[in-house]
Design a protein around this motif. Structure first.
Motif, mmCIF file in Angstrom:
data_model
loop_
_atom_site.group_PDB
_atom_site.id
_atom_site.type_symbol
_atom_site.label_atom_id
_atom_site.label_comp_id
_atom_site.label_asym_id
_atom_site.label_seq_id
_atom_site.Cartn_x
_atom_site.Cartn_y
_atom_site.Cartn_z
ATOM 1 N N UNK A 1 12.191 1.248 -10.563
ATOM 2 C CA UNK A 1 11.983 2.274 -9.550
ATOM 3 C C UNK A 1 11.693 3.612 -10.215
ATOM 4 N N UNK A 2 10.642 4.266 -9.712
ATOM 5 C CA UNK A 2 10.096 5.455 -10.371
ATOM 6 C C UNK A 2 11.132 6.519 -10.728
ATOM 7 N N UNK A 3 12.048 6.808 -9.816
ATOM 8 C CA UNK A 3 12.984 7.897 -10.094
ATOM 9 C C UNK A 3 14.097 7.474 -11.058
ATOM 10 N N UNK A 4 14.201 6.179 -11.333
ATOM 11 C CA UNK A 4 15.285 5.729 -12.198
ATOM 12 C C UNK A 4 14.805 5.377 -13.600
ATOM 13 N N UNK B 1 0.804 -1.223 0.000
ATOM 14 C CA UNK B 1 0.000 0.000 0.000
ATOM 15 C C UNK B 1 0.835 1.272 0.000
ATOM 16 N N UNK B 2 1.838 1.279 0.867
ATOM 17 C CA UNK B 2 2.649 2.474 1.000
ATOM 18 C C UNK B 2 3.395 2.769 -0.308
ATOM 19 N N UNK B 3 3.986 1.725 -0.869
ATOM 20 C CA UNK B 3 4.752 1.908 -2.108
ATOM 21 C C UNK B 3 3.839 2.328 -3.264
ATOM 22 N N UNK C 1 4.866 5.483 -4.994
ATOM 23 C CA UNK C 1 5.639 5.234 -6.208
ATOM 24 C C UNK C 1 4.841 4.512 -7.295
ATOM 25 N N UNK C 2 3.520 4.444 -7.090
ATOM 26 C CA UNK C 2 2.600 3.966 -8.136
ATOM 27 C C UNK C 2 2.784 2.511 -8.530
ATOM 28 N N UNK C 3 3.498 1.759 -7.777
ATOM 29 C CA UNK C 3 3.595 0.317 -8.043
ATOM 30 C C UNK C 3 3.998 -0.377 -6.755
ATOM 31 N N UNK C 4 3.807 -1.708 -6.748
ATOM 32 C CA UNK C 4 4.237 -2.432 -5.565
ATOM 33 C C UNK C 4 5.705 -2.805 -5.675
ATOM 34 N N UNK C 5 6.286 -3.108 -4.523
ATOM 35 C CA UNK C 5 7.631 -3.687 -4.529
ATOM 36 C C UNK C 5 7.536 -5.058 -5.190
ATOM 37 N N UNK C 6 8.513 -5.379 -6.031
ATOM 38 C CA UNK C 6 8.405 -6.636 -6.760
ATOM 39 C C UNK C 6 8.807 -7.843 -5.931
#
Lengths: 158, 178
Positions: free
Chosen positions: A99-102, A71-73, A77-82
């Motif tokens: 990862x969003x910023x990369x 939920x937090x991610x 960051x608009x996606x879940x941790x993989x």
């Protein structure tokens, strides 16, 4: 606020600002990203309080980590941790394959030496949010192949 | 109830994320720089840098063409406010000569959750917005000045951002091509 790109732009400018103020203070030394990490920390510390205010208490540490990964991610960051891995002794590894910023930075090893600047803020965010949930930890990032990124969380027990 | 069903209002979270991140940045700047005016200046510069990038994003997403006149420009900035901050400010207070106008914001997402302590009353907290307007317009060849007239953080009813048209920038020859 409607648009997500605003946050991306703001984040980029924060990175630039921190690097510039670094340069004035210690020219020639290694890059010091602690200020960037701290800005992330205070952001994470505050935002988690608002996100979880109407949620039931987490069962345990792992439950908290799962919340961070899903939920937090998603919210940030608009996606879940993989991938989430743990040794059940206080070490967690969160892997995000894009990862969003990369994602807009590179696809491979180009600019790898600049990449830590773009994950330091997020390390702080994770540390801040866990700190407010009463888990003290160290968060570091491991970058090998952009845009994927691994966050290592080391819980500190006293 | 399983936790995976809890969903946040993504827009609201994103808005708060920007607000809180911005707040953390301003706090850090105040720590770094001794002078409050310097902080305001830095914020404007930061906004300027964001503006030069934002305009590309804006033009790409909306597909708008060149502005016909300043009224048109004002309308477009208004829609940019809507797009990026989710607010719709009123365009008011046109100067008689038509080269100055104001945006009236009755709510300001940047200043939600924010309170200014007494010793920082001279801080222009929202200077980022002025910078962003200036930077974005410079990229479409409009030289403007922008500043804050009223600020809710200082007890005013609305937040008012004033924009003044200075001149139209001309296309410059690329270097080395006389």
């Amino acid at each position: 606020m409607a648009d997500e790109s605003l946050f991306d732009f703001l984040h980029n400018e924060i990175v630039t600002y921190v690097l510039e103020s670094n340069n004035k203070q210690n020219a020639g030394k290694d890059e010091d990203l602690s200020v960037l990490e701290y800005i992330g920390f205070s952001t994470g510390y505050r935002i988690i309080e608002r996100l979880t205010k109407e949620m039931p208490r987490f069962k345990d540490e792992l439950d908290t980590m799962k919340f961070v990964c899903t939920d937090f991610w998603c919210a940030l960051y608009k996606k879940q941790i993989d991938n989430l891995r743990t040794n059940h002794h206080g070490i967690y590894v969160l892997q995000d394959n894009s990862f969003r910023f990369l994602t807009r930075l590179s696809n491979g090893k180009q600019y790898l030496d600049a990449a830590p600047r773009y994950v330091a803020f997020t390390c702080g965010v994770i540390r801040g949010c866990l700190a407010n949930l009463n888990i003290m930890c160290l968060v570091t990032a491991e970058l090998q192949n952009m845009p994927s990124c691994k966050f290592h969380i080391q819980v500190q027990r006293t | 109830m399983s936790r995976s069903t809890t969903r946040f209002d993504v827009k609201k979270v994103n808005s708060e994320l920007v607000t809180l991140t911005y707040g953390a940045l301003v706090a850090q700047m105040i720590k770094d720089l001794d002078n409050v005016d310097d902080v305001s200046k830095q914020l404007e510069r930061l906004g300027y840098n964001m503006g030069i990038r934002l305009i590309e994003d804006f033009l790409a997403k909306t597909g708008t063409g060149r502005c016909l006149d300043l009224k048109d420009t004002a309308d477009k900035i208004q829609s940019a406010f809507k797009m990026y901050l989710g607010i719709q400010p009123n365009v008011t207070n046109w100067s008689p000569s038509g080269d100055e106008f104001s945006f009236m914001l009755d709510s300001n997402p940047l200043t939600e959750l924010v309170e200014l302590p007494d010793d920082l009353k001279s801080l222009k907290y929202c200077n980022l917005l002025c910078g962003a307007i200036r930077g974005a317009l410079e990229m479409v060849q409009l030289d403007v000045q922008s500043w804050i007239v009223q600020d809710q953080l200082k007890g005013d009813q609305n937040t008012e951002i004033r924009v003044k048209f200075i001149r139209r920038l001309e296309d410059a020859m690329p270097a080395g091509e006389d």
